[in-house]
Design an enzyme around this catalytic site. Sequence first.
Site, short mmCIF file in Angstrom:
data_model
loop_
_atom_site.label_atom_id
_atom_site.label_comp_id
_atom_site.label_asym_id
_atom_site.label_seq_id
_atom_site.Cartn_x
_atom_site.Cartn_y
_atom_site.Cartn_z
N CYS A 26 0.83 -1.21 0.00
CA CYS A 26 0.00 0.00 0.00
C CYS A 26 0.86 1.27 0.00
O CYS A 26 1.43 1.62 -1.02
CB CYS A 26 -0.97 -0.02 1.18
SG CYS A 26 -2.35 1.13 0.99
N HIS B 177 -3.68 -5.30 0.58
CA HIS B 177 -3.10 -5.79 1.84
C HIS B 177 -3.15 -7.32 1.89
O HIS B 177 -4.20 -7.89 2.18
CB HIS B 177 -3.84 -5.21 3.04
CG HIS B 177 -3.60 -3.75 3.24
ND1 HIS B 177 -2.60 -3.26 4.06
CD2 HIS B 177 -4.22 -2.66 2.71
CE1 HIS B 177 -2.62 -1.94 4.02
NE2 HIS B 177 -3.59 -1.55 3.22
N GLU C 171 -1.90 -9.17 4.12
CA GLU C 171 -1.86 -9.64 5.50
C GLU C 171 -3.24 -9.81 6.12
O GLU C 171 -3.38 -10.49 7.14
CB GLU C 171 -1.02 -8.69 6.36
CG GLU C 171 -1.61 -7.32 6.61
CD GLU C 171 -1.31 -6.30 5.53
OE1 GLU C 171 -1.44 -5.10 5.80
OE2 GLU C 171 -0.95 -6.72 4.41
N SER D 171 1.62 -13.97 37.95
CA SER D 171 0.27 -13.41 38.05
C SER D 171 -0.82 -14.46 37.96
O SER D 171 -1.98 -14.16 38.20
CB SER D 171 0.07 -12.39 36.92
OG SER D 171 0.08 -13.06 35.67
N GLY D 172 -0.44 -15.68 37.58
CA GLY D 172 -1.43 -16.70 37.33
C GLY D 172 -1.82 -16.80 35.87
O GLY D 172 -2.53 -17.73 35.47
N VAL E 141 -1.05 -16.78 31.54
CA VAL E 141 -0.27 -17.60 30.62
C VAL E 141 1.15 -17.05 30.47
O VAL E 141 2.13 -17.79 30.53
CB VAL E 141 -0.96 -17.65 29.23
CG1 VAL E 141 -0.09 -18.41 28.23
CG2 VAL E 141 -2.32 -18.31 29.34
N ASP E 142 1.27 -15.73 30.30
CA ASP E 142 2.57 -15.13 29.98
C ASP E 142 3.60 -15.34 31.09
O ASP E 142 4.70 -15.84 30.84
CB ASP E 142 2.41 -13.64 29.69
CG ASP E 142 1.42 -13.36 28.58
OD1 ASP E 142 1.23 -14.25 27.73
OD2 ASP E 142 0.82 -12.28 28.56
#
Length: 509
Positions: A79, A166, A168, A220-221, A223-224
């Site tokens: 683009c 685009h 993507e 923190s509990g 996933v990350d």
Amino acid sequence: MQNKVLILDFGSQYTQLIARRVRELNIYCEIHPFNKLPKNLDSFKALILSGSPYSVRDDDSPRLDLDLLLSKFPTLAVCYGAQLIAQEMGGVVSSSNIREYGRANLFIKNYDSILFEGIENKSQVWMSHSDTIKELPENSLLLASSEDVENVAYKFSENVYCLQFHPEVYHTSQGKKILENFLTKICSLEQTWTPDSFIESAIGELRKKIGEDKVILGLSGGVDSSVAAVLLHKAIGKNLQCIFVNNGLLRKNEFQDVLDQYKEMDLNINGVDYTQEFYKELSGISDPERKRKIIGRVFIDAFEKESGKLKDVKWLAQGTIYPDVIESISATGGPSATIKSHHNVGGLPEFMKLKVVEPLKLLFKDEVRRVGNSLNIDKNILGRHPFPGPGLAIRILGDVDKDKVEMLQEVDHIFIEGLKKAGLYEKIWQAGAMLLPVKSVGVMGDERTYENCIALRAVESTDGMTADWVDLPYKFLQEISNKIINRVKGVNRVVYDISSKPPATIEWE
């Protein structure tokens, strides 16, 4: 990491989607702002130029040294990138008589092009531009057109491919194949970016960086932080000390439940309660950015205090992931608008003598989950919905206090447990409840009430960069609304949020 793609961001809302699609092809990529080229430029093997909200005809539109870059890399320009190359290399770009936005059909003009190998003629593509390329620069070859625009795709020079559409976005039906053709057939990149390869390289890098030093990590509990903890544990073992801070802004019973779960994972973990400190600092604060920054500061203060109780700790680990970085610093410093700040992005105060290690900062959320799966982390942890670092503080619109938190905890518990019981939880990417700063009139029995309004939110997404609201069954919403109003004192109205991201964000603050 010698098989990677450089994506230069001109401020497009789709730049992060380009990165997502490249990663989906098992090829590593990084986003950098157009005006801050990476120092290790020679380590990249291919270049993608993003779109932009700017017009190349504007005097203040983004510019860069194309001669240097186009001679150095095989390039795919999308683009704005395609229009920039056309204009800078002697072509003509002008305002279009027909603003082409949305779906269009691709008419391939050159079937010998490697870029369109295996692509069906008249396949659907997604347009989003008001300028158009009237004349191609010299040494160009027209590759494709649409019904309304002639120069939709062209090749410039030897290895520069330019698209006005685009590839993507989801609505370009064969966009992923076009990207794959460019990366694997034109750039000769290998598709080796996998969870296992990431784990192997990350563990090696962590051991090299940290050595025998001790690391403290806030769990923190979510996933990350869980994946970051297990990855670090595999790299440095017992030299990792995890701290789980109760900020008083977690979900109902979450502090003890998650603490017990982590202990079962054989992690060194200590649970500490800083509820009162957080409540005190948040008292009377309504602005969401101020709330985030206060929570980040108190969180760091807690770590400074807790790390001081441990001997020889030199590193603070964080579960920062790529969307955190992108949204916090405008696509790594580019011209995109900052959406919000994240409590775990932006460094540490000078007085805190800990270095930062962020093993997941280059991963999108779905990549984190795949890495976690390869690390054999419990699926109950990996399957948990994302939960904001500032917790319920940014789901309480306005000022925060203990009563509001307890009210929202009860509401959230009813909603989440209801989703699980109905078999809907695993079909949703993220769900939660918001306490709105308004009250409305209601009737309970023969009495008039004037109480709080709750907004329920459930979205589907892959990485949090874009999200669509989930069409929950009316019967389910009816049952949950009744339970909330009947069981949670102070609530007399429940609404359901049907906004997508963009234009809205997933959280309300």
